[in-house]
Design an enzyme around this catalytic site. Structure first.
Site, PDB file in Angstrom:
ATOM      1  N   CYS A  61      -4.245  -3.353   9.018  1.00 44.00           N
ATOM      2  CA  CYS A  61      -5.603  -3.683   8.873  1.00 44.00           C
ATOM      3  C   CYS A  61      -5.616  -4.761   7.764  1.00 44.00           C
ATOM      4  O   CYS A  61      -6.482  -5.827   7.717  1.00 44.00           O
ATOM      5  CB  CYS A  61      -6.402  -2.764   8.682  1.00 44.00           C
ATOM      6  SG  CYS A  61      -8.259  -3.151   8.471  1.00 44.00           S
ATOM      7  N   GLY A  67      -9.233   5.711   6.652  1.00 45.34           N
ATOM      8  CA  GLY A  67      -8.461   4.417   7.281  1.00 45.34           C
ATOM      9  C   GLY A  67      -9.356   3.049   7.637  1.00 45.34           C
ATOM     10  O   GLY A  67     -10.304   3.064   6.685  1.00 45.34           O
ATOM     11  N   CYS A  68      -8.926   2.324   8.187  1.00 44.26           N
ATOM     12  CA  CYS A  68      -9.299   1.011   8.410  1.00 44.26           C
ATOM     13  C   CYS A  68     -10.728   1.089   8.865  1.00 44.26           C
ATOM     14  O   CYS A  68     -11.232   1.729   9.841  1.00 44.26           O
ATOM     15  CB  CYS A  68      -8.669   0.325   9.539  1.00 44.26           C
ATOM     16  SG  CYS A  68      -9.422  -1.443   9.921  1.00 44.26           S
ATOM     17  N   PHE A  69     -11.756   0.451   8.129  1.00 42.46           N
ATOM     18  CA  PHE A  69     -13.130   0.679   8.424  1.00 42.46           C
ATOM     19  C   PHE A  69     -13.808   0.039   9.686  1.00 42.46           C
ATOM     20  O   PHE A  69     -14.783   0.388   9.978  1.00 42.46           O
ATOM     21  CB  PHE A  69     -14.019   0.314   6.989  1.00 42.46           C
ATOM     22  CG  PHE A  69     -13.687  -1.101   6.527  1.00 42.46           C
ATOM     23  CD1 PHE A  69     -13.021  -2.182   7.070  1.00 42.46           C
ATOM     24  CD2 PHE A  69     -14.087  -1.297   5.105  1.00 42.46           C
ATOM     25  CE1 PHE A  69     -12.918  -3.415   6.454  1.00 42.46           C
ATOM     26  CE2 PHE A  69     -13.635  -2.502   4.557  1.00 42.46           C
ATOM     27  CZ  PHE A  69     -13.250  -3.319   5.175  1.00 42.46           C
TER      28      PHE A  69
END
Length: 226
Positions: A21, A55-57
């Site tokens: 990401c 984790g990845c937003f």
């Protein structure tokens, strides 16, 4: 396809996913990115706010926006010391911040306990400083609490997760008091929906969102499918 070509294809795919990401281009060019910090919504009467890092937003924002009682979700940064960090600064793994989401919700519709459940449904709480191909402390698992009751709810959920028998490793989610949430740049907001064709969104985010919606199907907004 020969064995050699197939192996090469797999290595290329793994390399693309390993970009993660934090390294992916967002939008077609730098000029198209709105890098101004997004504005936080005004809290409405009766609303509450919850903050999580999982984790990845891009993915977690889309997950929580699917839930009944959730009015808005903002992607941003929390858990570190640097004021008003940028995406690039957080990506250095030196600011202490994690990619986070802030959830604006109606507790009369969806209780905080259910949001905590959704938090653990949506990511792997046993993975230390990593979610899938995204590696670094900016991807660590954190549940921020604002009250003693919220802290107790998170700790109870962690006990249930550890006792469930679903994991071979213990939950490593940090449980820390909420201090400050910095909204991410405008171009990160709604990224999952704005860039459905991106490789990362297709191969990492989409399966996670679909799995989340299937497991939380009793809490989905009307019109949202699992």
């Amino acid at each position: 396809m020969s064995t050699t070509r197939f192996a090469t294809f797999i290595l290329v795919l793994i390399s693309l996913l390993a970009i993660g990401c934090q390294q992916r281009p967002a939008g077609n060019s730098t000029a198209e990115k709105d890098t101004r910090p997004a504005k936080l919504p005004t809290l409405q009467p009766g609303e509450a706010v919850a903050t999580f890092a999982a984790g990845c937003f891009w993915c977690t924002e889309a997950q929580f926006e699917s839930l009944r009682g959730v009015r808005e979700v903002v992607s941003g940064y929390a858990g570190g010391d640097l004021e008003n960090p940028t995406y690039e600064q957080v990506g250095t793994d030196q600011t202490g911040h994690a990619e986070s989401i802030q959830v604006y919700y109606d507790p009369n519709v969806i209780p905080y306990d259910t949001l905590v459940k959704a938090f653990f449904v949506g990511h792997d709480g046993t993975s230390l400083n990593r979610q899938g191909p995204d590696v670094g402390t900016q991807y660590r698992s954190i549940a921020f609490y604002r009250t003693p009751a919220e802290k107790a709810a998170i700790e109870a959920a962690i006990r249930r997760e550890n006792e469930s028998g679903r994991y071979s490793r213990p939950i490593v989610t940090q449980v820390i008091p909420f201090k400050t949430f910095y909204p991410a740049e405008v171009y990160h907001q709604g990224y999952y929906y704005d860039h459905p064709g991106e490789l990362y969104v297709q191969t990492v985010s989409k399966p996670k969102v679909e799995k989340f919606r299937e497991r939380m199907k009793n809490w989905l907004k009307p019109g949202v499918t699992s």
